[in-house]
Design a protein around this motif. Structure first.
Motif, PDB file in Angstrom:
ATOM      1  N   PRO A 152      -5.424 -12.205  -8.318  1.00 29.64           N
ATOM      2  CA  PRO A 152      -5.558 -13.094  -9.483  1.00 29.64           C
ATOM      3  C   PRO A 152      -6.054 -14.470  -9.048  1.00 29.64           C
ATOM      4  CG  PRO A 152      -3.248 -12.760  -8.898  1.00 29.64           C
ATOM      5  CD  PRO A 152      -4.021 -11.818  -8.063  1.00 29.64           C
ATOM      6  N   ARG A 153      -6.929 -15.024  -9.864  1.00 31.87           N
ATOM      7  CA  ARG A 153      -7.506 -16.339  -9.550  1.00 31.87           C
ATOM      8  C   ARG A 153      -7.572 -17.181 -10.811  1.00 31.87           C
ATOM      9  NH1 ARG A 153     -13.188 -15.642  -7.067  1.00 31.87           N
ATOM     10  NH2 ARG A 153     -12.893 -17.871  -6.660  1.00 31.87           N
ATOM     11  N   HIS A 154      -7.493 -18.487 -10.597  1.00 34.80           N
ATOM     12  CA  HIS A 154      -7.697 -19.476 -11.669  1.00 34.80           C
ATOM     13  C   HIS A 154      -6.773 -19.212 -12.861  1.00 34.80           C
ATOM     14  CE1 HIS A 154     -11.097 -20.355  -9.188  1.00 34.80           C
ATOM     15  NE2 HIS A 154     -11.745 -19.262  -9.516  1.00 34.80           N
ATOM     16  N   GLY A 155      -5.497 -18.911 -12.584  1.00 37.59           N
ATOM     17  CA  GLY A 155      -4.547 -18.718 -13.671  1.00 37.59           C
ATOM     18  C   GLY A 155      -4.575 -17.327 -14.275  1.00 37.59           C
ATOM     19  N   GLY A 156      -5.268 -16.372 -13.674  1.00 37.96           N
ATOM     20  CA  GLY A 156      -5.276 -15.002 -14.193  1.00 37.96           C
ATOM     21  C   GLY A 156      -3.937 -14.319 -13.988  1.00 37.96           C
ATOM     22  N   ARG A 157      -3.715 -13.227 -14.724  1.00 37.36           N
ATOM     23  CA  ARG A 157      -2.453 -12.501 -14.640  1.00 37.36           C
ATOM     24  C   ARG A 157      -2.378 -11.671 -13.369  1.00 37.36           C
ATOM     25  NH1 ARG A 157      -2.911  -9.573 -20.353  1.00 37.36           N
ATOM     26  NH2 ARG A 157      -5.003  -9.336 -19.445  1.00 37.36           N
ATOM     27  N   GLY A 158      -1.151 -11.583 -12.828  1.00 35.56           N
ATOM     28  CA  GLY A 158      -0.921 -10.753 -11.661  1.00 35.56           C
ATOM     29  C   GLY A 158      -0.877  -9.279 -12.036  1.00 35.56           C
ATOM     30  N   CYS A 159      -0.738  -8.445 -11.021  1.00 33.28           N
ATOM     31  CA  CYS A 159      -0.707  -7.003 -11.237  1.00 33.28           C
ATOM     32  C   CYS A 159       0.638  -6.588 -11.837  1.00 33.28           C
ATOM     33  CB  CYS A 159      -0.946  -6.270  -9.914  1.00 33.28           C
ATOM     34  SG  CYS A 159      -2.555  -6.623  -9.171  1.00 33.28           S
ATOM     35  N   HIS A 160       0.606  -5.616 -12.734  1.00 28.82           N
ATOM     36  CA  HIS A 160       1.814  -5.108 -13.362  1.00 28.82           C
ATOM     37  C   HIS A 160       2.319  -3.892 -12.574  1.00 28.82           C
ATOM     38  CE1 HIS A 160       4.701  -4.166 -16.490  1.00 28.82           C
ATOM     39  NE2 HIS A 160       4.246  -2.922 -16.512  1.00 28.82           N
ATOM     40  N   GLY A 161       3.592  -3.874 -12.282  1.00 31.10           N
ATOM     41  CA  GLY A 161       4.167  -2.754 -11.550  1.00 31.10           C
ATOM     42  C   GLY A 161       4.706  -3.196 -10.203  1.00 31.10           C
ATOM     43  N   ASN A 162       5.146  -2.229  -9.408  1.00 30.50           N
ATOM     44  CA  ASN A 162       5.764  -2.499  -8.112  1.00 30.50           C
ATOM     45  C   ASN A 162       4.735  -2.397  -6.998  1.00 30.50           C
ATOM     46  OD1 ASN A 162       8.331  -2.763  -9.284  1.00 30.50           O
ATOM     47  ND2 ASN A 162       8.623  -0.544  -9.231  1.00 30.50           N
ATOM     48  N   SER A 163       4.975  -3.212  -5.964  1.00 26.05           N
ATOM     49  CA  SER A 163       4.077  -3.182  -4.810  1.00 26.05           C
ATOM     50  C   SER A 163       4.507  -2.142  -3.778  1.00 26.05           C
ATOM     51  CB  SER A 163       4.033  -4.565  -4.150  1.00 26.05           C
ATOM     52  OG  SER A 163       5.323  -4.943  -3.698  1.00 26.05           O
ATOM     53  N   THR A 164       5.710  -1.554  -3.936  1.00 29.48           N
ATOM     54  CA  THR A 164       6.165  -0.520  -3.002  1.00 29.48           C
ATOM     55  C   THR A 164       6.619   0.713  -3.775  1.00 29.48           C
ATOM     56  OG1 THR A 164       8.426  -1.418  -2.981  1.00 29.48           O
ATOM     57  CG2 THR A 164       6.906  -2.221  -1.289  1.00 29.48           C
ATOM     58  N   ARG A 165       6.572   1.854  -3.105  1.00 26.97           N
ATOM     59  CA  ARG A 165       7.011   3.113  -3.697  1.00 26.97           C
ATOM     60  C   ARG A 165       7.681   3.935  -2.608  1.00 26.97           C
ATOM     61  NH1 ARG A 165       2.365   6.758  -6.102  1.00 26.97           N
ATOM     62  NH2 ARG A 165       2.017   7.159  -3.874  1.00 26.97           N
ATOM     63  N   ARG A 166       8.834   4.531  -2.943  1.00 21.36           N
ATOM     64  CA  ARG A 166       9.581   5.319  -1.962  1.00 21.36           C
ATOM     65  C   ARG A 166       9.541   6.792  -2.367  1.00 21.36           C
ATOM     66  NH1 ARG A 166      15.293   2.755  -0.730  1.00 21.36           N
ATOM     67  NH2 ARG A 166      14.957   3.901   1.224  1.00 21.36           N
ATOM     68  N   ALA A 167       9.524   7.649  -1.333  1.00 29.34           N
ATOM     69  CA  ALA A 167       9.509   9.098  -1.566  1.00 29.34           C
ATOM     70  C   ALA A 167      10.394   9.764  -0.516  1.00 29.34           C
ATOM     71  CB  ALA A 167       8.082   9.633  -1.491  1.00 29.34           C
ATOM     72  N   LEU A 168      10.908  10.943  -0.875  1.00 30.88           N
ATOM     73  CA  LEU A 168      11.775  11.681   0.049  1.00 30.88           C
ATOM     74  C   LEU A 168      10.952  12.309   1.165  1.00 30.88           C
ATOM     75  CD1 LEU A 168      14.214  13.479  -2.412  1.00 30.88           C
ATOM     76  CD2 LEU A 168      14.717  11.528  -0.930  1.00 30.88           C
ATOM     77  N   CYS A 169      11.591  12.461   2.330  1.00 29.50           N
ATOM     78  CA  CYS A 169      10.992  13.205   3.433  1.00 29.50           C
ATOM     79  C   CYS A 169      12.083  14.092   4.037  1.00 29.50           C
ATOM     80  CB  CYS A 169      10.400  12.263   4.486  1.00 29.50           C
ATOM     81  SG  CYS A 169      11.584  11.107   5.213  1.00 29.50           S
ATOM     82  N   GLY A 170      11.718  15.264   4.521  1.00 29.90           N
ATOM     83  CA  GLY A 170      12.684  16.222   5.065  1.00 29.90           C
ATOM     84  C   GLY A 170      12.922  17.373   4.069  1.00 29.90           C
ATOM     85  N   PRO A 171      14.017  18.131   4.194  1.00 29.53           N
ATOM     86  CA  PRO A 171      15.061  17.941   5.225  1.00 29.53           C
ATOM     87  C   PRO A 171      14.607  18.413   6.599  1.00 29.53           C
ATOM     88  CG  PRO A 171      15.552  19.858   3.903  1.00 29.53           C
ATOM     89  CD  PRO A 171      14.331  19.238   3.271  1.00 29.53           C
ATOM     90  N   HIS A 172      15.220  17.800   7.630  1.00 27.44           N
ATOM     91  CA  HIS A 172      14.869  18.084   9.010  1.00 27.44           C
ATOM     92  C   HIS A 172      16.010  18.794   9.755  1.00 27.44           C
ATOM     93  CE1 HIS A 172      11.250  15.693   8.613  1.00 27.44           C
ATOM     94  NE2 HIS A 172      11.964  14.669   8.139  1.00 27.44           N
ATOM     95  N   GLY A 173      16.849  19.526   9.044  1.00 30.30           N
ATOM     96  CA  GLY A 173      17.953  20.227   9.702  1.00 30.30           C
ATOM     97  C   GLY A 173      19.250  19.442   9.612  1.00 30.30           C
ATOM     98  N   THR A 174      20.343  20.093  10.067  1.00 28.85           N
ATOM     99  CA  THR A 174      21.672  19.484   9.982  1.00 28.85           C
ATOM    100  C   THR A 174      21.818  18.397  11.039  1.00 28.85           C
ATOM    101  OG1 THR A 174      22.554  21.592   9.235  1.00 28.85           O
ATOM    102  CG2 THR A 174      24.147  19.959  10.020  1.00 28.85           C
TER     103      THR A 174
END
Length: 462
Positions: free
Chosen positions: A280-302
């Motif tokens: 955003p420049r010169h007073g423009g609006r920022g981005c809507h939403g989150n800058s990070t996203r999490r997701a599951l990984c695995g399972p990798h065993g007990t």
């Protein structure tokens, strides 16, 4: 009569300015070069007395700003002055220069040099040649001019001489082959700038404004046809002084996922993106939403059991450091011990880490005050929470309990054979004695209603 004249002359001489007080321009340096000598580096813009100037014999002086340069050295000649202009303007003449010194007796204080000077020859005038024939007319239509010329060469002048009165060129009016010439058009003045086509400037738009002019100063002739005006009749330029347009930001692409946070069981990975496509420049609006996203990984065993320290066991009964005498309720130091286990220790795995120098066993030094009668004191505790928090008529309570006053035993001792002192704590539950409060010896309780209580929110409002 002759005596009277001599007397008047003597009186006038006595009234004159003494020689040493004569005002002069004083200079600190004398110089002499090929062009003649001169006084250099004026001492002051103001006059000074001659006697004061010549206190330094290396100085020089002038009686007039443009006069001769005199030296302050007694009897010495001053520098030669510059040569005068040549006595003639052409041919051979002479030049003179002079110098001066302080008077000595009746001698002339001035000295002169004379030299010859030779300038170029004197000018000899020349004569005009006959006029050349008239040239062609400068135009092919309408009125024009034609010219003729002559030269200063009959005879040619010498030594810078001229040819007397008259000009080398002469012009007169003439008529072209066609009586009337076509008239080409010329632009009139520019009109005012129009309004701007926008209110801000951005990367995708550049508002402009225009102005126009007419080919009417003069317009091209119709008969014979004249040439039209060269160039454009309209001009467009960017609008000055516009502020930048606001530009909203946009998300860039998601980054690659971070490595999984675990090697067993379920974990998470993180993806990131930036609001930089564009930012955003010169007073423009920022981005809507989150800058990070999490997701599951695995399972990798007990996962194996976590290796950690278990809870501490109870302290052992107090044991006297000396084998004789009772130690309860006295200033005698005893020892206690407690242990813990490393839970989840696997074969071949390293043991649990040592914390503050303590592993599976902890020792401490104590004073035994268990069931000892000690003086006490009491004070009110802070008010507790209101109970019930959502029921009717909530109340709050505070307490006043009899707390023991511990004896002033030393907080540290140095064991035998050790240079390092150790801390000593109190062990046991003493029996404090306080004056009765409201008929109670150990604990007094006080309650109060809680005022202005708001109702708890309904389940659907939570």
């Amino acid at each position: 009569m002759a005596r009277m004249g001599l007397l008047l002359l003597l009186l006038c001489a006595g009234l004159g300015t003494p020689a040493g007080a004569t005002p002069v321009w004083c200079f600190t340096r004398l110089e002499e070069d090929a062009g003649g000598g001169a006084c250099a580096e004026l001492l002051s813009e103001e006059h000074v007395p001659l006697a004061d100037c010549c206190l330094n014999p290396a100085y020089g002086y002038k009686l007039r700003p443009q006069g001769h340069c005199h030296t302050c050295r007694k009897g010495a000649w001053g520098p030669w002055g510059p040569w005068t202009d040549c006595s003639v303007t052409c041919g051979e003449g002479t030049q003179r220069r002079g110098r001066s010194r302080s008077p000595i007796g009746d001698e002339d204080p001035r000295d002169w040099e004379l030299r010859a000077c030779d300038l170029p020859c004197c000018p000899v005038p020349g004569g005009w040649t006959q006029w050349s024939p008239w040239g062609s007319c400068s135009v092919t239509c309408g009125a024009g001019t034609q010219g003729r010329s002559r030269a200063c060469a009959d005879p040619a002048p010498r030594c810078g001489g001229g040819c007397g009165p008259g000009e080398a060129e002469e012009r007169r009016g003439c008529q072209g082959g066609t009586p009337k010439c076509p008239v080409g058009g010329s632009w009139g003045p520019w009109g005012p700038w129009g309004s701007c086509s926008g209110s801000c400037r951005g990367s995708k738009q550049s508002p402009g404004r225009s102005r126009s002019r007419l080919c009417d100063s003069p317009p091209p002739s119709l008969e014979p046809p004249g040439a039209a005006c060269a160039g454009a009749g309209t001009e467009t330029r960017p609008c000055p002084g516009l502020r930048p347009c606001p530009e909203d930001g946009a998300w860039g692409a998601w980054s690659e996922a971070t490595p999984c946070t675990v090697t067993c069981g379920l974990g998470v990975v993180t993806l990131r993106r930036a609001c930089d496509a564009p930012p955003p420049r010169h007073g423009g609006r920022g981005c809507h939403g989150n800058s990070t996203r999490r997701a599951l990984c695995g399972p990798h065993g007990t996962c194996p059991e976590v290796q950690q320290w278990g809870p501490w066991g109870a302290w052992t009964p107090l044991r006297a450091a000396r084998p004789w005498g009772a130690m309860s309720c006295q200033e005698m130091v005893g020892r206690q011990r407690r242990t813990r286990q490393c839970v989840g220790l696997r074969p071949g795995a390293p043991p649990c880490p040592i914390e503050d120098g303590i592993s599976t066993i902890q020792l401490r030094a104590c004073y035994n005050i268990h069931h000892c009668l000690l003086p006490g004191m009491s004070d009110w505790s802070p008010w507790g929470l209101c109970t019930p928090p959502c029921g009717a008529s909530p109340t709050r309570k505070r307490f006043r309990e009899c707390q023991p006053i511990y004896p002033p035993y030393p907080p540290t001792v140095t064991p035998l054979g050790s240079p390092t002192p150790v801390n000593v704590t109190f062990w046991g539950s003493p029996r404090p004695r306080c004056p009765p409060l409201d008929g109670q010896h150990l604990r007094v309780e006080e309650g109060r209603p809680c005022l202005h209580v708001r109702p708890c929110p309904a389940p659907h409002e939570d």
